[in-house]
Design a protein around this motif. Structure first.
Motif, mmCIF file in Angstrom:
data_model
loop_
_atom_site.group_PDB
_atom_site.id
_atom_site.type_symbol
_atom_site.label_atom_id
_atom_site.label_comp_id
_atom_site.label_asym_id
_atom_site.label_seq_id
_atom_site.Cartn_x
_atom_site.Cartn_y
_atom_site.Cartn_z
ATOM 1 N N VAL A 5 -41.802 -25.557 -18.801
ATOM 2 C CA VAL A 5 -42.391 -25.242 -17.506
ATOM 3 C C VAL A 5 -43.853 -25.663 -17.509
ATOM 4 N N ASP A 6 -44.242 -26.373 -16.452
ATOM 5 C CA ASP A 6 -45.648 -26.711 -16.219
ATOM 6 C C ASP A 6 -46.016 -26.107 -14.872
ATOM 7 N N ALA A 7 -46.755 -25.012 -14.887
ATOM 8 C CA ALA A 7 -47.151 -24.305 -13.666
ATOM 9 C C ALA A 7 -48.634 -24.512 -13.366
ATOM 10 N N THR A 8 -49.162 -25.659 -13.754
ATOM 11 C CA THR A 8 -50.562 -25.969 -13.503
ATOM 12 C C THR A 8 -50.810 -26.080 -12.005
ATOM 13 N N LEU A 9 -51.792 -25.351 -11.489
ATOM 14 C CA LEU A 9 -52.127 -25.382 -10.074
ATOM 15 C C LEU A 9 -52.562 -26.785 -9.675
ATOM 16 N N SER A 10 -51.896 -27.360 -8.698
ATOM 17 C CA SER A 10 -52.170 -28.721 -8.198
ATOM 18 C C SER A 10 -51.954 -29.801 -9.254
ATOM 19 N N GLY A 11 -51.198 -29.497 -10.281
ATOM 20 C CA GLY A 11 -50.979 -30.450 -11.366
ATOM 21 C C GLY A 11 -50.103 -31.623 -10.971
ATOM 22 N N PHE A 57 -38.100 -27.622 1.456
ATOM 23 C CA PHE A 57 -38.523 -27.174 2.777
ATOM 24 C C PHE A 57 -39.808 -27.853 3.230
ATOM 25 N N THR A 58 -39.992 -27.873 4.552
ATOM 26 C CA THR A 58 -41.217 -28.388 5.151
ATOM 27 C C THR A 58 -42.142 -27.208 5.419
ATOM 28 N N TYR A 59 -43.400 -27.337 5.062
ATOM 29 C CA TYR A 59 -44.380 -26.273 5.229
ATOM 30 C C TYR A 59 -45.523 -26.738 6.126
ATOM 31 N N PHE A 60 -46.160 -25.780 6.791
ATOM 32 C CA PHE A 60 -47.345 -26.088 7.587
ATOM 33 C C PHE A 60 -48.506 -26.420 6.661
ATOM 34 N N GLY A 61 -49.535 -27.005 7.227
ATOM 35 C CA GLY A 61 -50.711 -27.364 6.441
ATOM 36 C C GLY A 61 -50.478 -28.648 5.670
ATOM 37 N N GLU A 62 -51.370 -28.886 4.721
ATOM 38 C CA GLU A 62 -51.308 -30.106 3.913
ATOM 39 C C GLU A 62 -51.438 -29.760 2.438
ATOM 40 N N ARG A 63 -50.910 -30.631 1.602
ATOM 41 C CA ARG A 63 -51.125 -30.474 0.162
ATOM 42 C C ARG A 63 -52.622 -30.543 -0.113
ATOM 43 N N CYS A 64 -53.064 -29.848 -1.130
ATOM 44 C CA CYS A 64 -54.493 -29.820 -1.445
ATOM 45 C C CYS A 64 -54.985 -31.132 -2.039
ATOM 46 N N THR A 65 -54.128 -31.799 -2.786
ATOM 47 C CA THR A 65 -54.494 -33.104 -3.347
ATOM 48 C C THR A 65 -53.339 -34.069 -3.141
ATOM 49 N N THR A 66 -53.645 -35.325 -3.148
ATOM 50 C CA THR A 66 -52.593 -36.331 -2.987
ATOM 51 C C THR A 66 -51.821 -36.549 -4.281
ATOM 52 N N GLN A 68 -50.892 -33.960 -6.455
ATOM 53 C CA GLN A 68 -50.126 -32.804 -6.928
ATOM 54 C C GLN A 68 -48.639 -33.062 -6.772
ATOM 55 N N ALA A 69 -47.879 -32.622 -7.752
ATOM 56 C CA ALA A 69 -46.437 -32.871 -7.778
ATOM 57 C C ALA A 69 -45.664 -31.990 -6.794
ATOM 58 N N LEU A 70 -46.139 -30.763 -6.597
ATOM 59 C CA LEU A 70 -45.416 -29.793 -5.778
ATOM 60 C C LEU A 70 -46.056 -29.622 -4.403
ATOM 61 N N LYS A 71 -45.332 -28.988 -3.495
ATOM 62 C CA LYS A 71 -45.836 -28.816 -2.134
ATOM 63 C C LYS A 71 -46.888 -27.728 -2.000
ATOM 64 N N TRP A 72 -47.001 -26.865 -2.966
ATOM 65 C CA TRP A 72 -48.041 -25.826 -2.980
ATOM 66 C C TRP A 72 -48.940 -26.043 -4.176
ATOM 67 N N PRO A 73 -50.229 -25.766 -4.062
ATOM 68 C CA PRO A 73 -50.935 -25.094 -2.970
ATOM 69 C C PRO A 73 -51.131 -25.997 -1.769
ATOM 70 N N ARG A 74 -51.500 -25.344 -0.638
ATOM 71 C CA ARG A 74 -51.704 -26.055 0.623
ATOM 72 C C ARG A 74 -53.041 -25.645 1.227
ATOM 73 N N GLY A 81 -52.627 -14.233 8.642
ATOM 74 C CA GLY A 81 -53.979 -14.307 9.175
ATOM 75 C C GLY A 81 -55.056 -14.680 8.175
ATOM 76 N N VAL A 82 -54.667 -14.944 6.934
ATOM 77 C CA VAL A 82 -55.627 -15.299 5.883
ATOM 78 C C VAL A 82 -55.519 -16.793 5.610
ATOM 79 N N GLU A 83 -56.660 -17.466 5.680
ATOM 80 C CA GLU A 83 -56.689 -18.902 5.406
ATOM 81 C C GLU A 83 -56.274 -19.147 3.961
ATOM 82 N N ILE A 84 -55.335 -20.033 3.771
ATOM 83 C CA ILE A 84 -54.884 -20.376 2.433
ATOM 84 C C ILE A 84 -55.938 -21.256 1.761
ATOM 85 N N ALA A 85 -56.216 -20.954 0.539
ATOM 86 C CA ALA A 85 -57.161 -21.747 -0.241
ATOM 87 C C ALA A 85 -56.391 -22.551 -1.277
ATOM 88 N N CYS A 86 -57.002 -23.588 -1.754
ATOM 89 C CA CYS A 86 -56.369 -24.430 -2.770
ATOM 90 C C CYS A 86 -56.462 -23.826 -4.161
#
Length: 96
Positions: A5-11, A57-66, A68-74, A81-86
């Motif tokens: 498992v590689d769970a690196t954020l934006s990896g 699935f399709t999610y609102f917003g955009e990927r944080c980096t071009t 990143q392998a996964l769709k999250w973070p966004r 009501g809370v702005e999602i941060a990368c």
């Protein structure tokens, strides 16, 4: 070959939204946790498979980096009501 498992954020090579340790902690708190059994390799395969399912699935917003392998973070998206941060993945995605 053992699943890793590689769970690196934006990896660029990430393949799971949670680590095995996070999953183990989660299953200590839910009913029917007795079904979370098997080797670490088997559990890693389940985590990777679940992430692949979520990434269909399709999610609102955009990927944080071009790169990143996964769709999250966004970014440019709100959850409850809370702005999602990368800097994190929402708990709802991790528990899914």
């Amino acid at each position: 070959m053992a699943a890793v498992v590689d769970a690196t954020l934006s990896g660029a090579n990430s393949n799971s939204y949670v680590t095995l340790a996070e999953a183990e902690a989660y299953f200590l708190t839910v009913p029917h946790a007795e079904h979370w059994t098997g080797s670490d390799d088997a559990k890693n395969r389940v985590l990777i498979s679940a992430t692949r399912y979520l990434d269909v699935f399709t999610y609102f917003g955009e990927r944080c980096t071009t790169t990143q392998a996964l769709k999250w973070p966004r970014k440019e998206f709100k959850v409850d009501g809370v702005e999602i941060a990368c800097t994190f993945i929402p708990a709802q995605i991790k528990t899914a």
